[in-house]
Design an enzyme around this catalytic site. Structure first.
Site, PDB file in Angstrom:
ATOM      1  N   ARG A 180      38.952  52.379  27.589  1.00 33.19           N
ATOM      2  CA  ARG A 180      38.945  51.025  28.169  1.00 33.19           C
ATOM      3  C   ARG A 180      39.247  49.970  27.104  1.00 33.19           C
ATOM      4  NH1 ARG A 180      36.644  46.291  27.122  1.00 33.19           N
ATOM      5  NH2 ARG A 180      34.684  47.334  26.649  1.00 33.19           N
ATOM      6  N   ASP A 181      38.381  49.860  26.094  1.00 35.83           N
ATOM      7  CA  ASP A 181      38.538  48.777  25.110  1.00 35.83           C
ATOM      8  C   ASP A 181      39.769  49.018  24.245  1.00 35.83           C
ATOM      9  OD1 ASP A 181      38.071  46.752  23.175  1.00 35.83           O
ATOM     10  OD2 ASP A 181      35.920  46.942  23.430  1.00 35.83           O
ATOM     11  N   HIS A 221      28.050  46.997  19.737  1.00 41.12           N
ATOM     12  CA  HIS A 221      29.470  47.138  20.099  1.00 41.12           C
ATOM     13  C   HIS A 221      30.254  46.400  19.019  1.00 41.12           C
ATOM     14  CE1 HIS A 221      32.761  47.424  23.191  1.00 41.12           C
ATOM     15  NE2 HIS A 221      33.202  46.361  22.524  1.00 41.12           N
ATOM     16  N   CYS A 280      45.863  45.432  16.943  1.00 40.22           N
ATOM     17  CA  CYS A 280      47.303  45.169  16.959  1.00 40.22           C
ATOM     18  C   CYS A 280      48.088  46.394  17.437  1.00 40.22           C
ATOM     19  CB  CYS A 280      47.760  44.777  15.554  1.00 40.22           C
ATOM     20  SG  CYS A 280      49.550  44.691  15.419  1.00 40.22           S
TER      21      CYS A 280
HETATM   22  P1  HMG Z   1      40.899  34.853  38.516  1.00 40.48           P
HETATM   23  O1  HMG Z   1      42.373  34.761  38.343  1.00 40.48           O
HETATM   24  O2  HMG Z   1      40.089  33.620  38.361  1.00 40.48           O
HETATM   25  O3  HMG Z   1      40.454  35.510  39.899  1.00 40.48           O
HETATM   26  O4  HMG Z   1      40.385  35.985  37.530  1.00 40.48           O
HETATM   27  P2  HMG Z   1      40.995  35.408  41.358  1.00 40.48           P
HETATM   28  O5  HMG Z   1      39.808  35.714  42.231  1.00 40.48           O
HETATM   29  O6  HMG Z   1      41.740  34.137  41.562  1.00 40.48           O
HETATM   30  O7  HMG Z   1      42.004  36.637  41.431  1.00 40.48           O
HETATM   31  C1  HMG Z   1      43.302  36.616  40.907  1.00 40.48           C
HETATM   32  C2  HMG Z   1      44.025  37.826  41.448  1.00 40.48           C
HETATM   33  O8  HMG Z   1      43.426  39.019  40.943  1.00 40.48           O
HETATM   34  C3  HMG Z   1      43.950  37.930  42.962  1.00 40.48           C
HETATM   35  O9  HMG Z   1      45.131  38.590  43.367  1.00 40.48           O
HETATM   36  C4  HMG Z   1      42.757  38.835  43.171  1.00 40.48           C
HETATM   37  O10 HMG Z   1      42.802  39.534  44.397  1.00 40.48           O
HETATM   38  C5  HMG Z   1      42.907  39.810  42.011  1.00 40.48           C
HETATM   39  P3  HMG Z   1      46.276  37.793  44.185  1.00 40.48           P
HETATM   40  O11 HMG Z   1      45.606  37.261  45.415  1.00 40.48           O
HETATM   41  O12 HMG Z   1      46.726  36.669  43.250  1.00 40.48           O
HETATM   42  O13 HMG Z   1      47.324  38.834  44.439  1.00 40.48           O
HETATM   43  N1  HMG Z   1      41.616  40.345  41.579  1.00 40.48           N
HETATM   44  C6  HMG Z   1      41.398  41.645  41.398  1.00 40.48           C
HETATM   45  N2  HMG Z   1      42.188  42.714  41.576  1.00 40.48           N
HETATM   46  C7  HMG Z   1      41.651  43.912  41.287  1.00 40.48           C
HETATM   47  N3  HMG Z   1      40.389  44.074  40.824  1.00 40.48           N
HETATM   48  C8  HMG Z   1      39.586  43.020  40.632  1.00 40.48           C
HETATM   49  C9  HMG Z   1      40.091  41.744  40.936  1.00 40.48           C
HETATM   50  N4  HMG Z   1      39.563  40.511  40.860  1.00 40.48           N
HETATM   51  C10 HMG Z   1      40.509  39.667  41.257  1.00 40.48           C
HETATM   52  N5  HMG Z   1      38.355  43.204  40.185  1.00 40.48           N
HETATM   53  C11 HMG Z   1      38.852  37.721  36.915  1.00 40.48           C
HETATM   54  C12 HMG Z   1      38.995  36.296  37.417  1.00 40.48           C
HETATM   55  C13 HMG Z   1      37.406  37.887  36.524  1.00 40.48           C
HETATM   56  C14 HMG Z   1      39.224  38.677  38.035  1.00 40.48           C
HETATM   57  C15 HMG Z   1      39.798  37.911  35.708  1.00 40.48           C
HETATM   58  O14 HMG Z   1      39.556  36.889  34.792  1.00 40.48           O
HETATM   59  C16 HMG Z   1      39.629  39.242  35.033  1.00 40.48           C
HETATM   60  O15 HMG Z   1      39.959  40.272  35.586  1.00 40.48           O
HETATM   61  N6  HMG Z   1      39.097  39.205  33.800  1.00 40.48           N
HETATM   62  C17 HMG Z   1      38.833  40.423  33.020  1.00 40.48           C
HETATM   63  C18 HMG Z   1      39.525  40.331  31.700  1.00 40.48           C
HETATM   64  C19 HMG Z   1      39.254  41.568  30.880  1.00 40.48           C
HETATM   65  O16 HMG Z   1      39.253  42.677  31.377  1.00 40.48           O
HETATM   66  N7  HMG Z   1      39.016  41.372  29.568  1.00 40.48           N
HETATM   67  C20 HMG Z   1      38.776  42.475  28.659  1.00 40.48           C
HETATM   68  C21 HMG Z   1      37.471  43.113  28.895  1.00 40.48           C
HETATM   69  S1  HMG Z   1      36.113  42.212  28.159  1.00 40.48           S
HETATM   70  C22 HMG Z   1      36.063  42.802  26.530  1.00 40.48           C
HETATM   71  O17 HMG Z   1      36.961  43.468  26.098  1.00 40.48           O
HETATM   72  C23 HMG Z   1      34.826  42.554  25.680  1.00 40.48           C
HETATM   73  C24 HMG Z   1      33.945  43.796  25.555  1.00 40.48           C
HETATM   74  O18 HMG Z   1      34.668  44.878  24.995  1.00 40.48           O
HETATM   75  C25 HMG Z   1      32.746  43.492  24.655  1.00 40.48           C
HETATM   76  C26 HMG Z   1      33.121  42.866  23.315  1.00 40.48           C
HETATM   77  O19 HMG Z   1      33.974  43.409  22.601  1.00 40.48           O
HETATM   78  O20 HMG Z   1      32.519  41.839  23.025  1.00 40.48           O
HETATM   79  C27 HMG Z   1      33.411  44.233  26.928  1.00 40.48           C
HETATM   80 MG    MG Z   2      35.058  45.193  22.888  1.00 37.40          MG
END
Ligand code: HMG
Ligand code: MG
Length: 293
Positions: free
Chosen positions: A16-17, A208, A241
Site C-alpha cells: 500500500r504505502d 510508522h 522517489c
Molecule cells: P474528494 O475528491 O473530496 O471526494 O476526495 P469526493 O467524495 O468528491 O469523491 C471524488 C470522486 O472519488 C467521486 O467520483 C467519488 O465517487 C470517488 P466521481 O463522482 O467524481 O466519479 N470516491 C471514491 N471512489 C472509490 N473509493 C472511495 C472513494 N471516495 C470517493 N473510497 C477522498 C476525498 C478522501 C476520497 C480523497 O481525498 C482520497 O481518496 N484521499 C486518499 C489519499 C491517499 O490515499 N493518500 C495516501 C494514503 S495516506 C498515507 O500515505 C499516510 C500513511 O502512510 C501514514 C503516514 O505515513 O503518516 C497512512
Molecule cells: Mg506512510
C-alpha cells in the site's frame, strides 16, 4: 526496557504505502505475486492496498482485483486502508476483516491528503463506527505528521494527544504514529513519545517511520527502549522517489528484522524470504522505469 521485549510485531505496508508512490504502472498480476511472496515470509500482518478514490491514487485503482487474487494465509491479518464509507463498503465487499483509517495532526496535510479538515475527517470516522462494528472489523488508526508536517513544520505533541483521545473514544485502540516525511530525530521521537506515554499505555501504539533522512533505525531503537512493540515497514524500503527505487520510503522491513535480531527479539519473519519479495518488486519497478526511459 528493551530487555523486557521478547516479540515485535511487524506490519508490512509495502503493497500500500510503497506502491502508492510509484509512478510506473504495475500490473495486478505482479502486485499479486509480490504480496504472495510477502505472505510466505511469515509476516503477521500485510497492508494489501487501499480503497481510496482512484482519482487520488490511481496506482491502487485495482485494489479489488488484487485483494481477490492473492493467496491468503489464515494466520496472517490482511488489512486495507480506507478513507470513507465508500472505501469501507468496498473493503467489506472484497472480504476484509481488518481495516486502517487515517487522520493527521496538521490541518494542511489533512486538506491535501483527504480534502477535508481534521475535525471533518474525524466526523467521517465516527460515522463509520456502526458499519465497522456491525461487520466486527478490526480497525487500526493512522495519525500522520505526528512529528513534522511538510507544510506546517514541527508539530506540538499536545495536538497529537487530542487526536489520540478522539481515536480511543471511538474504539480505535491500535494507533500507528506516522513520521510521514521521515524528518524526526531520535530526540524528537523520545520527547513526543514521553508526552504520549505519560497519558496512554504503550500497547496502543505502533511506529510508522519513513526513512527520508536516515533516522528511522535509530528512531526504532528509541521506540523499543520506550516499550513500542509494533512497527510498520516496507520490504526493500519501497516508496519515495520512483526514479530511486529502494531509497527513502518506509523503513525497510529487513532493517526492522535486523534490529530485532541484534537485540534477541523475535519477529517470526524469515529475512531471506522477505528480502526476496522486496527484491522482486524493486526489479518490477526498475523494469518499468527502464521501459519508460
Ligand atoms: P474528494 O475528491 O473530496 O471526494 O476526495 P469526493 O467524495 O468528491 O469523491 C471524488 C470522486 O472519488 C467521486 O467520483 C467519488 O465517487 C470517488 P466521481 O463522482 O467524481 O466519479 N470516491 C471514491 N471512489 C472509490 N473509493 C472511495 C472513494 N471516495 C470517493 N473510497 C477522498 C476525498 C478522501 C476520497 C480523497 O481525498 C482520497 O481518496 N484521499 C486518499 C489519499 C491517499 O490515499 N493518500 C495516501 C494514503 S495516506 C498515507 O500515505 C499516510 C500513511 O502512510 C501514514 C503516514 O505515513 O503518516 C497512512
Ligand atoms: Mg506512510
Amino acid at each position: 526496557m528493551t530487555d523486557n521485549i521478547k516479540q515485535v510485531r511487524i506490519v508490512e505496508v509495502g503493497p500500500r504505502d510503497g506502491l502508492q508512490n510509484i509512478s510506473s504502472i504495475i500490473s495486478t498480476k505482479k502486485k499479486v505475486e509480490y504480496i504472495n511472496r510477502l505472505t510466505k515470509s511469515g509476516l503477521p500482518e500485510i497492508e494489501v492496498t487501499s480503497f481510496v478514490s482512484p482519482k487520488w491514487v490511481p496506482q491502487l485503482a485495482d485494489s479489488f482485483e488484487v485483494s481477490n487474487s492473492i493467496t491468503k494465509d489464515p494466520s496472517i491479518t490482511y488489512t486495507a486502508l480506507i478513507p470513507n464509507q465508500r472505501g469501507l463498503d468496498r473493503a467489506i465487499d472484497a472480504g476484509y476483516t481488518s481495516i486502517a483509517v487515517l487522520t493527521a495532526t496538521s490541518e494542511t496535510f489533512s486538506q491535501k491528503n483527504t480534502n477535508c479538515s481534521i475535525s471533518d475527517g474525524l466526523k467521517v470516522l465516527k460515522s463509520m463506527v456502526p458499519s465497522w462494528s456491525k461487520s466486527s472489523l478490526r480497525v487500526r488508526g493512522y495519525i500522520s505528521t505526528v512529528w513534522h508536517c511538510p507544510y506546517e513544520g514541527a508539530i506540538n505533541a499536545k495536538s497529537v494527544l487530542t487526536i489520540i483521545d478522539q481515536l480511543l473514544d471511538i474504539g480505535i485502540s491500535e494507533i500507528s504514529l506516522g513520521d510521514t516525511i521521515g524528518k524526526a530525530t531520535p530526540d524528537e521521537i523520545k520527547r513526543t513519545l514521553e508526552t504520549i506515554l505519560y497519558r496512554f499505555d504503550a500497547s496502543h501504539f505502533a511506529f510508522h517511520m519513513h526513512d527520508t533522512f536516515g533516522h528511522a533505525e535509530e528512531n526504532i531503537h528509541v521506540g523499543l527502549e520506550m516499550g513500542i512493540t509494533t512497527y510498520d515497514s516496507s520490504a526493500g524500503g519501497l516508496g519515495g522517489c520512483p526514479y530511486a527505487p529502494g531509497a527513502s520510503g518506509n523503513v525497510a522491513t529487513e532493517s526492522v528484522i535486523s534490529i530485532c535480531e541484534s537485540l534477541g527479539i523475535h519477529t517470526g519473519v524469515d529475512k531471506n524470504l522477505l528480502k526476496s519479495a522486496g527484491d522482486y518488486m524493486i526489479g518490477v519497478i526498475d523494469q518499468g522505469v527502464f521501459e519508460r526511459a
